[in-house]
Design a protein around this motif. Structure first.
Motif, PDB file in Angstrom:
ATOM      1  N   ARG A  35       0.834  -1.199   0.000  1.00  0.00           N
ATOM      2  CA  ARG A  35       0.000   0.000   0.000  1.00  0.00           C
ATOM      3  C   ARG A  35       0.874   1.256   0.000  1.00  0.00           C
ATOM      4  NH1 ARG A  35      -5.418  -0.752   1.660  1.00  0.00           N
ATOM      5  NH2 ARG A  35      -5.445   1.510   1.992  1.00  0.00           N
ATOM      6  N   GLU A  36       0.399   2.308  -0.687  1.00  0.00           N
ATOM      7  CA  GLU A  36       1.101   3.588  -0.669  1.00  0.00           C
ATOM      8  C   GLU A  36       0.668   4.452   0.504  1.00  0.00           C
ATOM      9  OE1 GLU A  36       0.497   5.477  -4.445  1.00  0.00           O
ATOM     10  OE2 GLU A  36       2.260   4.498  -5.313  1.00  0.00           O
ATOM     11  N   THR A  37      -0.568   4.316   0.934  1.00  0.00           N
ATOM     12  CA  THR A  37      -1.110   5.120   2.027  1.00  0.00           C
ATOM     13  C   THR A  37      -1.949   4.251   2.949  1.00  0.00           C
ATOM     14  OG1 THR A  37      -3.108   5.710   0.794  1.00  0.00           O
ATOM     15  CG2 THR A  37      -1.215   7.185   0.571  1.00  0.00           C
ATOM     16  N   CYS A  38      -2.196   4.753   4.141  1.00  0.00           N
ATOM     17  CA  CYS A  38      -3.122   4.086   5.051  1.00  0.00           C
ATOM     18  C   CYS A  38      -4.554   4.426   4.636  1.00  0.00           C
ATOM     19  CB  CYS A  38      -2.874   4.552   6.492  1.00  0.00           C
ATOM     20  SG  CYS A  38      -1.348   3.915   7.215  1.00  0.00           S
ATOM     21  N   PRO A  39      -5.513   3.554   4.927  1.00  0.00           N
ATOM     22  CA  PRO A  39      -6.907   3.810   4.545  1.00  0.00           C
ATOM     23  C   PRO A  39      -7.410   5.145   5.090  1.00  0.00           C
ATOM     24  CG  PRO A  39      -6.644   1.554   5.312  1.00  0.00           C
ATOM     25  CD  PRO A  39      -5.353   2.251   5.595  1.00  0.00           C
ATOM     26  N   GLY A  40      -7.993   5.960   4.204  1.00  0.00           N
ATOM     27  CA  GLY A  40      -8.551   7.233   4.626  1.00  0.00           C
ATOM     28  C   GLY A  40      -7.516   8.297   4.910  1.00  0.00           C
ATOM     29  N   ASN A  41      -6.239   8.070   4.491  1.00  0.00           N
ATOM     30  CA  ASN A  41      -5.162   9.017   4.760  1.00  0.00           C
ATOM     31  C   ASN A  41      -4.368   9.226   3.477  1.00  0.00           C
ATOM     32  OD1 ASN A  41      -2.303   9.837   5.762  1.00  0.00           O
ATOM     33  ND2 ASN A  41      -3.603  10.079   7.562  1.00  0.00           N
ATOM     34  N   ASN A  42      -3.912  10.458   3.229  1.00  0.00           N
ATOM     35  CA  ASN A  42      -3.207  10.743   1.970  1.00  0.00           C
ATOM     36  C   ASN A  42      -1.702  10.924   2.129  1.00  0.00           C
ATOM     37  OD1 ASN A  42      -3.160  13.142   3.296  1.00  0.00           O
ATOM     38  ND2 ASN A  42      -4.207  14.342   1.724  1.00  0.00           N
ATOM     39  N   VAL A  43      -1.130  10.516   3.268  1.00  0.00           N
ATOM     40  CA  VAL A  43       0.323  10.607   3.454  1.00  0.00           C
ATOM     41  C   VAL A  43       0.989   9.446   2.721  1.00  0.00           C
ATOM     42  CG1 VAL A  43       2.219  10.595   5.104  1.00  0.00           C
ATOM     43  CG2 VAL A  43       0.090  11.778   5.673  1.00  0.00           C
ATOM     44  N   LEU A  44       1.804   9.766   1.697  1.00  0.00           N
ATOM     45  CA  LEU A  44       2.490   8.743   0.912  1.00  0.00           C
ATOM     46  C   LEU A  44       3.641   8.148   1.719  1.00  0.00           C
ATOM     47  CD1 LEU A  44       2.997   7.294  -1.825  1.00  0.00           C
ATOM     48  CD2 LEU A  44       4.448   9.250  -2.453  1.00  0.00           C
ATOM     49  N   ILE A  45       3.717   6.835   1.772  1.00  0.00           N
ATOM     50  CA  ILE A  45       4.793   6.125   2.481  1.00  0.00           C
ATOM     51  C   ILE A  45       5.654   5.417   1.442  1.00  0.00           C
ATOM     52  CG2 ILE A  45       5.353   4.485   4.310  1.00  0.00           C
ATOM     53  CD1 ILE A  45       3.741   6.886   5.280  1.00  0.00           C
ATOM     54  N   PRO A  46       6.676   6.088   0.877  1.00  0.00           N
ATOM     55  CA  PRO A  46       7.499   5.477  -0.172  1.00  0.00           C
ATOM     56  C   PRO A  46       8.550   4.537   0.412  1.00  0.00           C
ATOM     57  CG  PRO A  46       8.287   7.685   0.284  1.00  0.00           C
ATOM     58  CD  PRO A  46       7.097   7.474   1.181  1.00  0.00           C
ATOM     59  N   TYR A  47       8.979   3.561  -0.399  1.00  0.00           N
ATOM     60  CA  TYR A  47      10.098   2.706  -0.038  1.00  0.00           C
ATOM     61  C   TYR A  47      11.356   3.581   0.032  1.00  0.00           C
ATOM     62  CZ  TYR A  47      12.987  -1.503  -0.073  1.00  0.00           C
ATOM     63  OH  TYR A  47      13.861  -2.497   0.249  1.00  0.00           O
ATOM     64  N   PRO A  48      12.272   3.403   1.033  1.00  0.00           N
ATOM     65  CA  PRO A  48      12.514   2.230   1.887  1.00  0.00           C
ATOM     66  C   PRO A  48      11.584   2.082   3.087  1.00  0.00           C
ATOM     67  CG  PRO A  48      14.137   3.909   2.359  1.00  0.00           C
ATOM     68  CD  PRO A  48      13.335   4.415   1.196  1.00  0.00           C
ATOM     69  N   PHE A  49      10.700   3.064   3.351  1.00  0.00           N
ATOM     70  CA  PHE A  49       9.663   2.857   4.347  1.00  0.00           C
ATOM     71  C   PHE A  49       8.585   1.980   3.716  1.00  0.00           C
ATOM     72  CE2 PHE A  49      11.772   6.754   5.535  1.00  0.00           C
ATOM     73  CZ  PHE A  49      11.846   6.685   6.916  1.00  0.00           C
ATOM     74  N   GLY A  50       7.781   1.377   4.524  1.00  0.00           N
ATOM     75  CA  GLY A  50       6.722   0.547   3.983  1.00  0.00           C
ATOM     76  C   GLY A  50       5.679   0.220   5.021  1.00  0.00           C
ATOM     77  N   ILE A  51       4.433   0.079   4.576  1.00  0.00           N
ATOM     78  CA  ILE A  51       3.326  -0.273   5.473  1.00  0.00           C
ATOM     79  C   ILE A  51       3.321  -1.793   5.613  1.00  0.00           C
ATOM     80  CG2 ILE A  51       0.834  -0.140   5.833  1.00  0.00           C
ATOM     81  CD1 ILE A  51       0.844   2.396   4.125  1.00  0.00           C
ATOM     82  N   GLY A  52       3.903  -2.289   6.687  1.00  0.00           N
ATOM     83  CA  GLY A  52       4.049  -3.729   6.896  1.00  0.00           C
ATOM     84  C   GLY A  52       5.497  -4.154   6.753  1.00  0.00           C
ATOM     85  N   ARG A  53       5.879  -5.210   7.456  1.00  0.00           N
ATOM     86  CA  ARG A  53       7.274  -5.652   7.517  1.00  0.00           C
ATOM     87  C   ARG A  53       7.847  -6.002   6.161  1.00  0.00           C
ATOM     88  NH1 ARG A  53      11.538  -5.981   6.944  1.00  0.00           N
ATOM     89  NH2 ARG A  53      13.220  -7.062   8.020  1.00  0.00           N
ATOM     90  N   ASP A  54       7.083  -6.663   5.304  1.00  0.00           N
ATOM     91  CA  ASP A  54       7.604  -7.092   4.014  1.00  0.00           C
ATOM     92  C   ASP A  54       7.707  -5.950   3.005  1.00  0.00           C
ATOM     93  OD1 ASP A  54       7.770  -9.660   4.984  1.00  0.00           O
ATOM     94  OD2 ASP A  54       5.773 -10.221   4.257  1.00  0.00           O
ATOM     95  N   CYS A  55       7.188  -4.790   3.366  1.00  0.00           N
ATOM     96  CA  CYS A  55       7.171  -3.663   2.431  1.00  0.00           C
ATOM     97  C   CYS A  55       8.262  -2.633   2.724  1.00  0.00           C
ATOM     98  CB  CYS A  55       5.802  -2.980   2.459  1.00  0.00           C
ATOM     99  SG  CYS A  55       4.459  -4.043   1.878  1.00  0.00           S
ATOM    100  N   ALA A  56       9.015  -2.811   3.817  1.00  0.00           N
ATOM    101  CA  ALA A  56      10.058  -1.871   4.208  1.00  0.00           C
ATOM    102  C   ALA A  56      11.426  -2.507   4.039  1.00  0.00           C
ATOM    103  CB  ALA A  56       9.857  -1.420   5.650  1.00  0.00           C
ATOM    104  N   ILE A  57      12.467  -1.673   3.966  1.00  0.00           N
ATOM    105  CA  ILE A  57      13.819  -2.182   3.744  1.00  0.00           C
ATOM    106  C   ILE A  57      14.325  -2.953   4.958  1.00  0.00           C
ATOM    107  CG2 ILE A  57      15.032  -0.121   4.561  1.00  0.00           C
ATOM    108  CD1 ILE A  57      16.953  -0.513   2.152  1.00  0.00           C
ATOM    109  N   ASN A  58      13.920  -2.545   6.169  1.00  0.00           N
ATOM    110  CA  ASN A  58      14.182  -3.299   7.389  1.00  0.00           C
ATOM    111  C   ASN A  58      13.166  -2.870   8.445  1.00  0.00           C
ATOM    112  OD1 ASN A  58      15.279  -1.002   8.892  1.00  0.00           O
ATOM    113  ND2 ASN A  58      17.113  -1.243   7.627  1.00  0.00           N
ATOM    114  N   GLU A  59      13.210  -3.491   9.599  1.00  0.00           N
ATOM    115  CA  GLU A  59      12.142  -3.307  10.584  1.00  0.00           C
ATOM    116  C   GLU A  59      12.066  -1.890  11.148  1.00  0.00           C
ATOM    117  OE1 GLU A  59      14.658  -5.087  14.416  1.00  0.00           O
ATOM    118  OE2 GLU A  59      12.877  -6.116  13.657  1.00  0.00           O
ATOM    119  N   THR A  60      13.181  -1.146  11.134  1.00  0.00           N
ATOM    120  CA  THR A  60      13.124   0.218  11.684  1.00  0.00           C
ATOM    121  C   THR A  60      12.357   1.172  10.773  1.00  0.00           C
ATOM    122  OG1 THR A  60      15.257   0.765  10.682  1.00  0.00           O
ATOM    123  CG2 THR A  60      15.282  -0.019  12.960  1.00  0.00           C
TER     124      THR A  60
END
Length: 706
Positions: A35-60
C-alpha cells in the motif's frame, strides 16, 4: 537556426515519438503488492519505508496504520518510535513526525521542567537544518545533548501580555536554531511567574507556526508539534539495489561527522527525485532519458519509432542537445539574477556606486569563480560549521588561499542591514580582525570570502593541551589578550560607525601562521550609532559568554562585548571552559564567569588559576589581569571599563613584561572600589579611580597604531 526554431522542432519530434500514454504514466513509489497510504489518509509512504514488515527495507522503517475509534480512517505511525508520520521526503532523506509537547504553568510546585528524547540505536537524527528550538510563554529554555554536556542552544522570551503577538520574536515566544544533528537531548526550561501563565519548550519543524498566536501565553490546548527527523542508511541497506548510484550524505554531529548512504539513479543523479522516480526500488532506475523526456521500459513502441527516423533523428538529437545547452545556460543566468536580487545585490551595487572608496575594497565574486575555488564546495574542503553557515577552504585564480563562508538564508526583511554590514566590514582594516575580501550574491545563499587563517582557534589552543611547537606561556596569553582587546577597541571607537561584535568567544578568535590573534565571525555583528544601544527581539550569542544584562533586557551595548571579553580573559587565566562538567560538585551548575568572580571575591584566585601560572615570577601581572577580568565581568555594565581602557591596561602590562627583568615595576591592583592604583613602566603612566580608567597619555595613537 534560432533557439526558438530548434526548440519547436524538438517539441514536434517528441510529440511524434512519445505516446500520449507515457505522459500519464506514474512511477511506482512502493514495492509491488504494498500500500502507498493508510486507509482514509493521503500521506504517501514510499520505499525504503513501507506499510508492513515485508514492504520496508528493514524493521526500523516499518509503518503501521493505527485506526481511530468510530471511524474507518487511519493514521500512519513509525512503528519503532510510535510517532505519527506526517511526511516522507526521499530527496532530503527526512521524515516529519508528530511529537507531544510538555507544558508547565506558573504556580505549580516547581516552575522548572525538563523533557528528553533518545533516538540512540535508531537510524534517525533530529535535523539541524529543518528544526528549531521554540519556547511558548515567557522564561528561558536550554537545549543540552545530555546532563553532562555543554549547552547546545538557548532561547529566552520576556513577558508582555498586553502586546499583540504576530510572531515569535522574543516577546512571550522565542525561537532559535540547533547547531548539530542530534539523536539525544535534554531540554530544560523555566517559566517566569506572570498571571498564572503556562509555557512549553520543544523542537519543531522550521516551517511550523501556531495557528493562533493569541493562544501562546495561555495555551493549554497545544498538545503536539511536527518535528523533522533525518533518516540514515548503511551501505549494506542499498548494496543490492540495481541501477542505484550510492553517494555519501554527511551529517554533522557534536561528536564529529557521520555519512549516510543515499541512492540516486545512475542516469539522472540528483535529478532522480525531480523526475519522480524512487531510486530505492529495484527496477525504477532503468528508464531511458531522451532529450529531457523520460520513457518507461514498457513503452518500447516509442523506441522503435525513434530508431526508424534514421538520419533525421540524429539531426534532431544534435539540435535538441544544442537547444538544451542554450536553454540551460539561460536558465542558470536567470536563476543567478534572481538570487542576486533576492540577496540584496542591487542594493549593494547602489552602496558601492555611492562610495567610490568601497568599490576598491568590496569585491563581488562570481558563483563560477567560488565554485572552482572550493572544488565544487567539496566536503573535504570544509574548515568548520556553525550557526551562521559552513566555511570552506578555497584558492582563487590569483593563488590566494581564502575561507569561503556559505551563509544560511538571509531574511529578506533585513537585506538592507545585511548589505550595509557587508560594506562596512569589507572596509575594516586592522591586523587583528579577519579581513572580509568580498562576497557572492548570485547563489541561493550568500557566499562571504575572508582571508584564510591557518592555525585554528584560541579555544583549541587553550583547551586541547599544550602545543609542543608553541607552549601557552604567560607572555603568549598576554599578547593574545592585548591583540583581541585592541581589535575590539578599534571596532568600538576607531571606525566611523561603531561596530558591536555580539559573539566574542575563544572559538571566534583565530590564530594566523605567527599565532597573531584575529577576531572573526561577524555573522551577528551590528553597526550602531554613537551613544546608542541595540535593542534586539531575540537574544543572540553563546551561552557562557552572554552578558547577563543583555540576557535580561535585550539591550546590547559596547559593555556587552566587554563582558564576553572578560570571559575570554578568564579562560586564558584558568584554562577552563565557560560551561564545563569539570567543576566540583558544589559549583557544577555555575559558569566559569561566576566561579571566577567568587574566587576573586574570596581572595582565592589560586584555587581557579591554571596551575602553570601559579608561583611564577609574573605573579603580580597575573593578578592584575585577573583584576581587570573581574571588572569586565561586573554584573553592572556601567561599572565595566570600556575596551579603550582595557587595551591601555593590557598594553601597559605587556610592555612592562617585555622591558622589566623583575616584577618590581608593577604594583598589584589590590584596591577596593573608590580607591586608586597606578601602573608604571618606561612608556606609560596610567591610573584608575573608582570605576573608570584614566590615561596620562592620549589613547588614540595607541588605538590607531595598526
Amino acid at each position: 537556426m534560432s533557439d526558438l526554431r530548434l526548440y519547436s522542432l524538438l517539441l514536434l519530434f517528441v510529440s511524434i515519438i512519445v505516446p500520449s500514454a507515457a505522459a500519464e504514466a506514474r512511477f511506482p513509489m512502493v514495492k509491488p503488492g504494498c500500500r502507498e497510504t493508510c486507509p482514509g489518509n493521503n500521506v504517501l509512504i514510499p520505499y525504503p519505508f513501507g506499510i508492513g514488515r515485508d514492504c520496508a527495507i528493514n524493521e526500523t522503517y516499518v509503518v503501521t496504520c493505527n485506526h481511530s475509534s468510530n471511524t474507518t480512517s487511519s493514521k500512519p505511525y513509525l512503528s519503532k518510535l510510535n510517532l505519527e508520520v506526517l511526511n516522507v521526503s526521499l530527496s532530503s532523506q527526512t521524515i516529519t513526525v508528530r511529537t507531544p509537547v510538555p507544558q508547565t504553568c506558573a504556580g505549580q510546585a516547581n516552575n522548572t521542567r525538563w523533557n528528553s528524547s533518545d533516538l540512540s540505536g535508531s537510524p534517525f537524527f533530529y535535523s539541524k537544518d529543518d528544526n528549531k528550538l521554540m519556547l511558548f510563554g515567557c522564561g528561558n529554555a536550554l537545549l543540552n545533548q545530555d546532563h553532562d554536556h555543554q549547552v547546545l542552544s538557548e532561547c529566552t522570551s520576556t513577558c508582555n501580555i498586553s502586546r499583540s503577538i504576530t510572531g515569535c520574536y522574543g516577546i512571550n515566544c522565542c525561537t532559535t536554531s540547533i547547531p548539530f544533528y542530534i539523536n539525544k537531548y535534554i531540554l530544560n526550561y523555566a517559566i517566569t511567574e506572570f498571571n498564572n501563565s503556562c509555557a512549553s519548550a520543544f523542537l519543531a519543524d522550521q516551517r511550523w507556526t501556531p495557528k493562533r498566536f493569541s493562544d501562546l501565553f495561555i495555551q493549554r490546548s497545544l498538545e503536539s508539534v511536527p518535528v523533522v527527523l533525518s533518516w540514515t542508511l548503511q551501505r549494506s541497506d542499498i548494496r543490492a539495489i540495481p541501477g542505484c548510484s550510492q553517494s555519501n550524505r554527511p551529517l554533522e554531529l557534536e561528536s564529529g561527522k557521520i555519512y549516510s548512504q543515499q541512492c540516486e539513479c545512475e542516469t539522472y543523479g540528483t535529478d532522480t527525485f525531480a523526475i519522480g522516480i524512487n531510486p530505492y526500488l529495484d527496477d525504477e532506475c532503468y528508464y531511458e532519458d531522451f532529450a529531457g523526456f523520460v520513457e518507461g521500459k514498457k513503452n518500447k513502441t516509442a523506441a522503435i519509432v525513434g530508431s526508424s527516423a534514421g538520419v533525421g533523428v540524429v539531426f534532431l538529437m544534435i539540435a535538441a542537445y544544442a537547444s538544451y545547452k542554450i536553454v540551460k545556460k539561460r536558465r542558470n543566468k536567470k536563476r543567478q539574477e534572481k538570487f542576486f536580487k533576492r540577496n540584496g545585490g542591487l542594493l549593494l551595487q547602489q552602496q558601492l556606486s555611492a562610495d567610490e572608496g568601497a568599490v576598491e575594497k568590496t569585491m563581488l565574486f562570481s558563483a563560477k569563480e567560488l565554485n572552482k575555488a572550493s572544488d565544487g564546495f567539496n566536503k573535504n574542503r570544509i574548515l568548520g560549521q556553525g550557526g551562521q553557515g559552513t566555511v570552506y577552504k578555497g584558492m582563487l585564480t590569483d593563488g590566494r588561499i581564502v575561507a569561503i563562508k556559505k551563509s544560511k538564508k538571509v531574511d529578506e526583511n533585513q537585506l538592507e542591514q545585511f548589505i550595509n554590514e557587508v560594506v562596512i566590514l569589507s572596509q575594516i582594516n586592522h591586523r587583528n580582525v579577519v579581513k572580509l575580501l568580498g562576497c557572492c550574491l548570485e547563489t541561493e545563499v550568500p557566499l562571504l570570502v575572508y582571508e584564510f587563517i591557518p592555525n585554528g582557534t584560541l579555544f583549541t589552543l587553550i583547551h586541547t593541551g599544550n602545543n609542543e611547537e608553541l607552549p601557552l606561556t604567560w607572555n603568549l596569553r598576554l599578547r593574545i589578550a592585548t591583540e583581541v582587546a585592541g581589535a575590539l577597541a578599534y571596532l568600538h571607537s576607531a571606525v566611523s560607525i561603531p561596530i558591536f561584535h555580539r559573539d566574542i568567544k575563544s572559538s571566534n578568535i583565530l590564530l594566523d601562521e605567527k599565532y597573531v590573534a584575529k577576531v572573526s565571525d561577524f555573522g551577528t555583528s551590528r553597526s550602531v550609532a554613537i551613544d546608542k544601544t541595540h535593542l534586539t527581539t531575540v537574544v543572540k550569542g553563546t551561552f557562557g559568554y552572554l552578558d547577563p544584562e543583555y540576557f535580561q533586557s535585550s539591550q546590547f551595548t559596547e559593555k556587552s562585548d566587554v563582558y564576553s571579553f572578560g570571559v575570554v580573559l578568564a579562560e586564558l587565566l584558568t584554562r577552563q571552559k565557560p560551561i564545563s562538567s569539570a567543576a566540583t560538585d558544589e559549583t557544577c551548575n555555575l559558569s566559569l564567569a561566576t566561579r571566577f568572580l567568587i574566587s576573586m571575591e574570596e581572595d582565592s584566585l589560586e584555587n581557579i588559576l591554571d596551575p602553570q601560572l601559579v608561583n611564577e615570577e609574573n605573579e603580580q601581572e597575573v593578578t592584575a589581569v585577573a583584576k581587570l577580568a573581574q571588572r569586565c565581568l561586573n554584573l553592572n555594565g556601567k561599572k565595566r571599563p570600556t575596551m579603550k581602557e582595557v587595551v591601555i591596561g593590557l598594553e601597559s602590562l605587556k610592555l612592562s613584561s617585555v622591558h622589566s627583568t623583575t616584577p618590581g615595576n608593577f604594583q598589584s591592583p589590590s584596591c577596593t572600589e573608590g580607591e586608586s592604583f597606578v601602573f608604571f613602566n618606561n612608556n606609560y603612566t596610567w591610573t584608575t579611580e573608582g570605576d573608570s580608567f584614566r590615561s596620562a597619555s592620549d589613547v588614540h595613537p595607541l588605538l590607531n597604531k595598526h
